[in-house]
Design a protein around this motif. Structure first.
Motif, PDB file in Angstrom:
ATOM      1  N   GLY A   1       0.802  -1.223   0.000  1.00 38.28           N
ATOM      2  CA  GLY A   1       0.000   0.000   0.000  1.00 38.28           C
ATOM      3  C   GLY A   1       0.831   1.266   0.000  1.00 38.28           C
ATOM      4  O   GLY A   1       0.488   2.255   0.663  1.00 38.28           O
TER       5      GLY A   1
ATOM      6  N   PRO B   1       1.061   3.513   5.528  1.00 33.76           N
ATOM      7  CA  PRO B   1       1.477   2.214   6.074  1.00 33.76           C
ATOM      8  C   PRO B   1       2.913   2.241   6.598  1.00 33.76           C
ATOM      9  O   PRO B   1       3.793   2.893   6.022  1.00 33.76           O
TER      10      PRO B   1
ATOM     11  N   GLY C   1       5.624  -0.676   9.063  1.00 33.41           N
ATOM     12  CA  GLY C   1       5.689  -2.036   9.580  1.00 33.41           C
ATOM     13  C   GLY C   1       6.713  -2.172  10.690  1.00 33.41           C
ATOM     14  O   GLY C   1       7.321  -1.186  11.122  1.00 33.41           O
TER      15      GLY C   1
ATOM     16  N   LEU D   1       8.071   2.511   2.545  1.00 37.44           N
ATOM     17  CA  LEU D   1       7.573   1.795   3.722  1.00 37.44           C
ATOM     18  C   LEU D   1       8.620   1.899   4.820  1.00 37.44           C
ATOM     19  O   LEU D   1       9.728   1.390   4.681  1.00 37.44           O
TER      20      LEU D   1
ATOM     21  N   LYS E   1      -0.005  -3.918  10.628  1.00 38.26           N
ATOM     22  CA  LYS E   1      -0.497  -4.737   9.517  1.00 38.26           C
ATOM     23  C   LYS E   1       0.596  -5.355   8.648  1.00 38.26           C
ATOM     24  O   LYS E   1       0.317  -6.183   7.786  1.00 38.26           O
ATOM     25  N   ILE E   2       1.866  -4.918   8.849  1.00 39.07           N
ATOM     26  CA  ILE E   2       2.967  -5.430   8.025  1.00 39.07           C
ATOM     27  C   ILE E   2       4.122  -5.813   8.940  1.00 39.07           C
ATOM     28  O   ILE E   2       4.600  -4.990   9.731  1.00 39.07           O
TER      29      ILE E   2
ATOM     30  N   ARG F   1       2.316   5.807  14.577  1.00 36.16           N
ATOM     31  CA  ARG F   1       0.944   5.934  14.076  1.00 36.16           C
ATOM     32  C   ARG F   1       0.460   7.385  14.123  1.00 36.16           C
ATOM     33  O   ARG F   1      -0.284   7.840  13.261  1.00 36.16           O
TER      34      ARG F   1
ATOM     35  N   SER G   1       7.790   6.531   5.489  1.00 39.55           N
ATOM     36  CA  SER G   1       6.400   6.310   5.071  1.00 39.55           C
ATOM     37  C   SER G   1       5.773   7.594   4.539  1.00 39.55           C
ATOM     38  O   SER G   1       5.065   7.583   3.532  1.00 39.55           O
TER      39      SER G   1
END
Length: 311
Positions: free
Chosen positions: A9, A64, A66, A37, A89-90, A58, A32
């Motif tokens: 994503g 996204p 990870g 990423l 999520k990653i 966050r 990000s």
């Protein structure tokens, strides 16, 4: 858009390595926010520190990101539960058998990418059900494969051996390097060293300055009986070389390494007694920059290189 950008994503198929003592929430969120990423490096964090970094990341990015988790981590169950509780999520896993945790993570809706150093391990990853692999050549800093296969040899071998989406790592720090990896069969790249030496990296300013002055041949792969690690010239490395030359056992090397040696070097800036890990490609990086500037340079240089008529 390719399989890596779709899977993760992200805008650009550029992943920042989850490096110990460098990859905190500031670095991960900056990468990000710039279209890549970002990865938080769990390998140097106590469980509750990792939770704090996930929460701060966050807040700092809406894109996204990870977490990189070495599977040899001593409190692995606690770490895995934290990433699930915090809604990560990653997950990038390394230094261990992907079969151990991949199914458990995927059942919880998490995308799993595993780092390998050979095509044989890439095949095992596909059998374990991972979503993608990072194939890392031995030019890389930090822990390395025992095979000592270079990135340019490893990428086509892994591409031939597996159908998984493939990310190249090891010795990539420029847009031209990204293009070269893509031509060989990669669909994305993971970059460690260049991001370790950015403004947002949590590494010591002394470590960054020292690495930015390194020349060709100033790093060497050592500690092969424990976990092969690429080290920079200093007193600690000299002690390791002397021990290995005299046939030191695994236990003797473990005693020499002790506890907290990488923290002492990378995070605290002890340039003589610390374990200084960095990739070979450090020799072509000479200045510290903010992440946004690095990402812009990488993307523009790759696009320029792709337009050249080479033959």
């Amino acid at each position: 858009m390719n399989r890596i950008t779709s899977l993760l994503g992200i805008q650009y198929p550029i992943v920042q390595g989850g490096m110990v003592w460098c990859s905190g929430w500031r670095l991960a969120s900056a990468v990000s926010n710039a279209g890549g990423l970002g990865l938080i490096g769990a390998g140097s964090m106590h469980p509750e520190i990792l939770r704090e970094h996930i929460r701060k990341c966050r807040v700092a990015t809406k894109f996204p990101f990870g977490v990189n988790i070495p599977l040899m981590y001593p409190q692995i169950e606690e770490i895995m539960n934290i990433v699930v509780e915090e809604g990560v999520k990653i997950i990038f896993t390394s230094a261990g058998n992907p079969k151990t945790w991949t199914g458990w993570l995927k059942e919880r809706g998490i995308t799993v990418v595993h780092i390998v150093s050979s095509s044989r391990f890439a095949v095992k990853c596909e059998e374990a059900g991972v979503d993608a692999v990072v194939a890392e050549g031995f030019e890389a800093g930090g822990h390395n494969g025992r095979e000592e296969t270079t990135t340019f040899c490893l990428i086509p071998a892994v591409r031939e051996a597996t159908t998984l989406p493939l990310i190249a790592a090891g010795g990539i720090a420029t847009g031209e390097g990204i293009l070269a990896a893509m031509v060989l069969g990669a669909e994305g790249v993971q970059i460690g060293t260049r991001f370790a030496l950015t403004d947002e990296s949590s590494a010591s300013p002394l470590f960054k300055e020292y690495c930015l002055g390194l020349g060709e041949g100033d790093t060497k792969l050592l500690l092969k009986k424990l976990a092969p690690t690429r080290l920079v010239k200093n007193s600690f490395r000299e002690a390791v070389e002397k021990a290995e030359d005299s046939g030191a056992s695994m236990e003797e090397l473990r005693t020499l390494l002790g506890r907290g040696r990488a923290k002492k070097g990378i995070f605290e800036g002890d340039l003589e007694e610390g374990e200084l890990e960095i990739g070979q490609v450090s020799s072509i990086i000479s200045r510290q920059q903010p992440v946004a500037e690095v990402m812009k340079e990488l993307v523009e240089a790759c696009q320029r290189a792709a337009k050249k008529d080479y033959l």
